[in-house]
Design a protein around this motif. Structure first.
Motif, short mmCIF file in Angstrom:
data_model
loop_
_atom_site.label_atom_id
_atom_site.label_comp_id
_atom_site.label_asym_id
_atom_site.label_seq_id
_atom_site.Cartn_x
_atom_site.Cartn_y
_atom_site.Cartn_z
N UNK A 123 5.19 6.59 -1.02
CA UNK A 123 5.80 7.59 -0.13
C UNK A 123 5.37 7.38 1.33
N UNK A 124 4.11 7.08 1.51
CA UNK A 124 3.56 6.85 2.85
C UNK A 124 4.27 5.68 3.53
N UNK A 125 4.54 4.64 2.76
CA UNK A 125 5.16 3.43 3.31
C UNK A 125 6.69 3.48 3.31
N UNK A 126 7.26 4.54 2.76
CA UNK A 126 8.73 4.68 2.69
C UNK A 126 9.36 3.43 2.10
N UNK A 127 8.87 3.04 0.93
CA UNK A 127 9.37 1.80 0.31
C UNK A 127 10.86 1.90 0.02
N UNK A 128 11.54 0.76 0.17
CA UNK A 128 12.99 0.74 0.08
C UNK A 128 13.52 0.30 -1.27
N UNK A 129 12.82 -0.57 -1.93
CA UNK A 129 13.38 -1.12 -3.16
C UNK A 129 12.29 -1.51 -4.16
N UNK A 130 12.75 -1.92 -5.34
CA UNK A 130 11.83 -2.27 -6.43
C UNK A 130 10.97 -3.47 -6.07
N UNK A 131 11.53 -4.42 -5.34
CA UNK A 131 10.75 -5.61 -4.98
C UNK A 131 9.57 -5.23 -4.08
N UNK A 132 9.81 -4.37 -3.09
CA UNK A 132 8.71 -3.92 -2.24
C UNK A 132 7.65 -3.19 -3.07
N UNK A 133 8.10 -2.33 -3.95
CA UNK A 133 7.15 -1.59 -4.80
C UNK A 133 6.32 -2.54 -5.66
N UNK A 134 6.95 -3.57 -6.18
CA UNK A 134 6.25 -4.55 -7.02
C UNK A 134 5.19 -5.29 -6.22
N UNK A 135 5.53 -5.71 -5.01
CA UNK A 135 4.58 -6.42 -4.16
C UNK A 135 3.44 -5.49 -3.75
N UNK A 136 3.78 -4.28 -3.34
CA UNK A 136 2.75 -3.30 -2.94
C UNK A 136 1.80 -3.04 -4.10
N UNK A 137 2.34 -2.83 -5.28
CA UNK A 137 1.49 -2.57 -6.46
C UNK A 137 0.57 -3.74 -6.73
N UNK A 138 1.10 -4.94 -6.69
CA UNK A 138 0.30 -6.13 -6.95
C UNK A 138 -0.86 -6.25 -5.96
N UNK A 139 -0.59 -6.06 -4.69
CA UNK A 139 -1.63 -6.15 -3.67
C UNK A 139 -2.60 -4.98 -3.80
N UNK A 140 -2.08 -3.79 -4.05
CA UNK A 140 -2.90 -2.58 -4.18
C UNK A 140 -3.89 -2.69 -5.32
N UNK A 141 -3.46 -3.27 -6.45
CA UNK A 141 -4.34 -3.41 -7.61
C UNK A 141 -5.56 -4.28 -7.30
N UNK A 142 -5.38 -5.27 -6.44
CA UNK A 142 -6.48 -6.17 -6.09
C UNK A 142 -7.25 -5.73 -4.84
N UNK A 143 -6.76 -4.68 -4.20
CA UNK A 143 -7.32 -4.25 -2.92
C UNK A 143 -8.53 -3.33 -3.15
N UNK A 144 -9.59 -3.59 -2.37
CA UNK A 144 -10.78 -2.72 -2.45
C UNK A 144 -10.53 -1.48 -1.61
N UNK A 145 -10.38 -0.36 -2.30
CA UNK A 145 -10.08 0.90 -1.63
C UNK A 145 -11.34 1.47 -1.14
#
Length: 145
Positions: free
Chosen positions: A123-145
């Protein structure tokens, strides 16, 4: 793909980066800078040669809570001939390298809590499509929060 000058592309890409960190959609940011609702989308779109008006750079920086130097090229930047056009390759949330950079920016911003929940991040990033969501999820899972 449209062609624009190198300086304009730099401004578009840096503005998009900070806009995403702030969690502003293209429409919201257009309104925030007093433009028509499609203005930022046209500037960021790859198929048109639209770009930000240089007279608006100070306002753009202000509305992103940044200094003008944050959205403009550094002094030692290799400036191209202003008449030379390059492909309008606007950064995208479909690019894992760019997504990681955005997440790093969010982490050190006042919006760091958005990194705790993937749906909130979408929601914060106003994602547009499934591909963006897939990339964001992949990076987010490996990202140190």
């Amino acid at each position: 793909m449209a062609k624009i000058n190198k300086h304009s592309l730099y401004i578009i890409n840096s503005t998009k980066f900070y806009r995403l960190i702030e969690g502003l959609s293209t429409r919201d940011f257009s309104e925030k800078i007093g433009k028509s609702e499609g203005y930022v989308g046209l500037c960021e779109g790859r198929s048109t040669d639209h770009k930000y008006n240089s007279a608006d750079y100070p306002l753009i920086a202000q509305k992103l809570n940044r200094d003008l130097d944050d959205i403009t090229p550094p002094d030692d930047w290799d400036v191209s001939d202003s008449h030379e056009k390059i492909n309008k390759e606007v950064v995208s949330l479909s690019d894992p390298v760019f997504v990681k950079k955005v997440l790093q920016g969010i982490k050190i911003s006042r919006h760091a809590e958005k990194l705790q929940d993937l749906n909130e991040l979408y929601r914060h990033l106003s994602t547009k499509d499934a591909n963006e969501k897939e990339v964001i999820k992949s990076v987010w899972l490996d990202f140190e929060k």
